[in-house]
Motif scaffolding. Structure first.
Motif, PDB file in Angstrom:
ATOM      1  N   GLU A 123      31.872 -10.553 -35.648  1.00 52.25           N
ATOM      2  CA  GLU A 123      31.545 -11.179 -36.926  1.00 52.25           C
ATOM      3  C   GLU A 123      32.651 -12.165 -37.312  1.00 52.25           C
ATOM      4  OE1 GLU A 123      28.844  -7.843 -39.165  1.00 52.25           O
ATOM      5  OE2 GLU A 123      31.018  -7.595 -39.328  1.00 52.25           O
ATOM      6  N   VAL A 124      32.433 -12.893 -38.408  1.00 52.67           N
ATOM      7  CA  VAL A 124      33.394 -13.913 -38.834  1.00 52.67           C
ATOM      8  C   VAL A 124      33.961 -13.556 -40.202  1.00 52.67           C
ATOM      9  CG1 VAL A 124      32.291 -15.732 -37.501  1.00 52.67           C
ATOM     10  CG2 VAL A 124      31.557 -15.340 -39.859  1.00 52.67           C
ATOM     11  N   TYR A 125      35.161 -14.081 -40.479  1.00 49.75           N
ATOM     12  CA  TYR A 125      35.839 -13.784 -41.735  1.00 49.75           C
ATOM     13  C   TYR A 125      35.028 -14.206 -42.950  1.00 49.75           C
ATOM     14  CZ  TYR A 125      40.252 -12.588 -39.408  1.00 49.75           C
ATOM     15  OH  TYR A 125      41.225 -11.985 -38.660  1.00 49.75           O
ATOM     16  N   ALA A 126      34.257 -15.262 -42.816  1.00 50.92           N
ATOM     17  CA  ALA A 126      33.463 -15.750 -43.944  1.00 50.92           C
ATOM     18  C   ALA A 126      32.149 -14.985 -44.098  1.00 50.92           C
ATOM     19  CB  ALA A 126      33.173 -17.239 -43.776  1.00 50.92           C
ATOM     20  N   GLY A 127      31.980 -13.894 -43.368  1.00 54.41           N
ATOM     21  CA  GLY A 127      30.727 -13.161 -43.357  1.00 54.41           C
ATOM     22  C   GLY A 127      30.445 -12.341 -44.596  1.00 54.41           C
ATOM     23  N   HIS A 128      31.442 -12.128 -45.456  1.00 55.84           N
ATOM     24  CA  HIS A 128      31.210 -11.402 -46.702  1.00 55.84           C
ATOM     25  C   HIS A 128      32.199 -11.879 -47.752  1.00 55.84           C
ATOM     26  CE1 HIS A 128      30.556  -8.127 -49.570  1.00 55.84           C
ATOM     27  NE2 HIS A 128      29.444  -7.872 -48.917  1.00 55.84           N
ATOM     28  N   ASP A 129      31.733 -11.995 -48.990  1.00 53.28           N
ATOM     29  CA  ASP A 129      32.576 -12.499 -50.072  1.00 53.28           C
ATOM     30  C   ASP A 129      33.809 -11.623 -50.295  1.00 53.28           C
ATOM     31  OD1 ASP A 129      30.806 -14.539 -50.405  1.00 53.28           O
ATOM     32  OD2 ASP A 129      29.944 -13.792 -52.284  1.00 53.28           O
ATOM     33  N   ASP A 130      33.677 -10.315 -50.052  1.00 51.19           N
ATOM     34  CA  ASP A 130      34.796  -9.412 -50.309  1.00 51.19           C
ATOM     35  C   ASP A 130      36.001  -9.712 -49.423  1.00 51.19           C
ATOM     36  OD1 ASP A 130      33.315  -8.156 -52.226  1.00 51.19           O
ATOM     37  OD2 ASP A 130      33.014  -6.290 -51.124  1.00 51.19           O
ATOM     38  N   TYR A 131      35.793 -10.359 -48.285  1.00 52.31           N
ATOM     39  CA  TYR A 131      36.918 -10.692 -47.413  1.00 52.31           C
ATOM     40  C   TYR A 131      37.745 -11.852 -47.950  1.00 52.31           C
ATOM     41  CZ  TYR A 131      33.986  -8.025 -44.099  1.00 52.31           C
ATOM     42  OH  TYR A 131      33.208  -7.077 -43.488  1.00 52.31           O
ATOM     43  N   GLN A 132      37.208 -12.580 -48.942  1.00 51.82           N
ATOM     44  CA  GLN A 132      37.928 -13.631 -49.681  1.00 51.82           C
ATOM     45  C   GLN A 132      38.625 -14.621 -48.745  1.00 51.82           C
ATOM     46  OE1 GLN A 132      39.973 -12.310 -53.377  1.00 51.82           O
ATOM     47  NE2 GLN A 132      39.521 -10.229 -52.673  1.00 51.82           N
ATOM     48  N   TRP A 133      37.892 -15.081 -47.740  1.00 50.32           N
ATOM     49  CA  TRP A 133      38.489 -15.934 -46.725  1.00 50.32           C
ATOM     50  C   TRP A 133      38.989 -17.258 -47.294  1.00 50.32           C
ATOM     51  CZ3 TRP A 133      41.101 -15.406 -42.711  1.00 50.32           C
ATOM     52  CH2 TRP A 133      41.235 -16.404 -41.748  1.00 50.32           C
ATOM     53  N   SER A 134      38.291 -17.828 -48.273  1.00 50.09           N
ATOM     54  CA  SER A 134      38.737 -19.091 -48.861  1.00 50.09           C
ATOM     55  C   SER A 134      40.088 -18.922 -49.554  1.00 50.09           C
ATOM     56  CB  SER A 134      37.697 -19.615 -49.851  1.00 50.09           C
ATOM     57  OG  SER A 134      37.495 -18.700 -50.912  1.00 50.09           O
TER      58      SER A 134
END
Length: 277
Positions: free
Chosen positions: A186-197
């Motif tokens: 999977e990718v870091y941007a795959g869920h908002d909770d990971y707060q990748w931005s």
């Protein structure tokens, strides 16, 4: 090591009001009795083929096996308490924010020890062990912002008989629930909770001091932060008993966070009493 600790203490003191960025890995929780992922300790949990087990593909093929594997590891987290390293990071956050500075903790760990120690400005970039989510992306509990507290899910039947028929189901749509973690496919941007931005902004723009603690530098987030810091000539420290990276511009401190960061806090006058024991 004393020269490195002097330099780190001076940099923490002088990074104001700019951002201090701390990135932690499994080594930070080792002193709390939680096995590391890729370390040398005998119980390092990723010594099995994680590229097979820690994936959406494995979950799709064997949801019961995936749940059983993760629960056996999450059970090691249950009852663990923050160690002095966790408390030191929380104390550094308070020190920085109370004087009007910026601070961000990015942890690769899914345990809740940083929260228990009092960390507030934090991104759990690989997810968390205290929440699950629906495996169906179209569900409200499986969308980019959806998840459910683990405490709301009854695992009695699955623990008694860990077969596919007993895999926990989503209370909203009935599909299988899954762990609220970032799988390797999977990718870091795959869920908002990971707060990748938020991580990107810290790495590429905001951070003026970077401290790694207890990480093997084996994942994308550490590569991003390392490259960005070096490109911007930001001071970088690597706290680990056996530092596993040697690059120009990264100062190693061969000690655990429960030793090195506690010492930094003491030098800053941040006495925490029993938390340092």
């Amino acid at each position: 090591m004393q020269d490195a600790l002097d330099a780190l203490t001076d940099d923490v003191r002088s990074t104001h009001p700019e951002q201090i960025l701390i990135v932690t890995g499994a080594g930070v929780s080792h002193a709390s009795g939680i096995p590391t992922f890729r370390g040398n300790d005998p119980d390092a949990i990723w010594k099995r083929d994680v590229t097979e087990l820690g994936t959406r593909a494995f979950f799709s093929e064997n949801p019961a096996g995936s749940w059983q594997w993760y629960l056996s590891r999450f059970d090691k987290v249950s009852g663990a308490k923050p160690n002095p390293g966790h408390h030191a990071i929380a104390a550094l956050e308070r020190f920085q924010t109370e004087r009007g500075g910026d601070f961000l903790l990015v942890t690769q760990n899914v345990d809740t020890l940083h929260e228990q120690a009092g960390s507030k400005r934090m991104v759990k970039v690989h997810g968390t062990s205290d929440r699950y989510r629906c495996s169906r992306s179209g569900c409200e509990l499986g969308a980019l912002e959806g998840s459910i507290a683990a405490s709301e899910v009854d695992l009695t039947a699955f623990r008694a008989n860990p077969v596919e028929a007993n895999v926990p189901r989503c209370p909203s749509c009935g599909a299988f629930l899954r762990m609220h973690v970032l799988w390797f496919d999977e990718v870091y941007a795959g869920h908002d909770d990971y707060q990748w931005s938020r991580v990107l902004d810290a790495a590429k723009v905001q951070a003026r001091l970077v401290i790694f603690a207890g990480t093997s530098f084996s994942v994308g987030v550490t590569e991003l932060v390392t490259q960005s810091a070096r490109a911007r000539r930001v001071p970088v420290f690597n706290i680990d008993p056996t530092p596993r990276i040697s690059k120009p511009g990264i100062m190693p401190i061969a000690a655990g966070a429960e030793v090195a960061l506690v010492e930094v806090c003491k030098r800053l006058g941040l006495a925490e009493g029993a938390a340092w024991a």
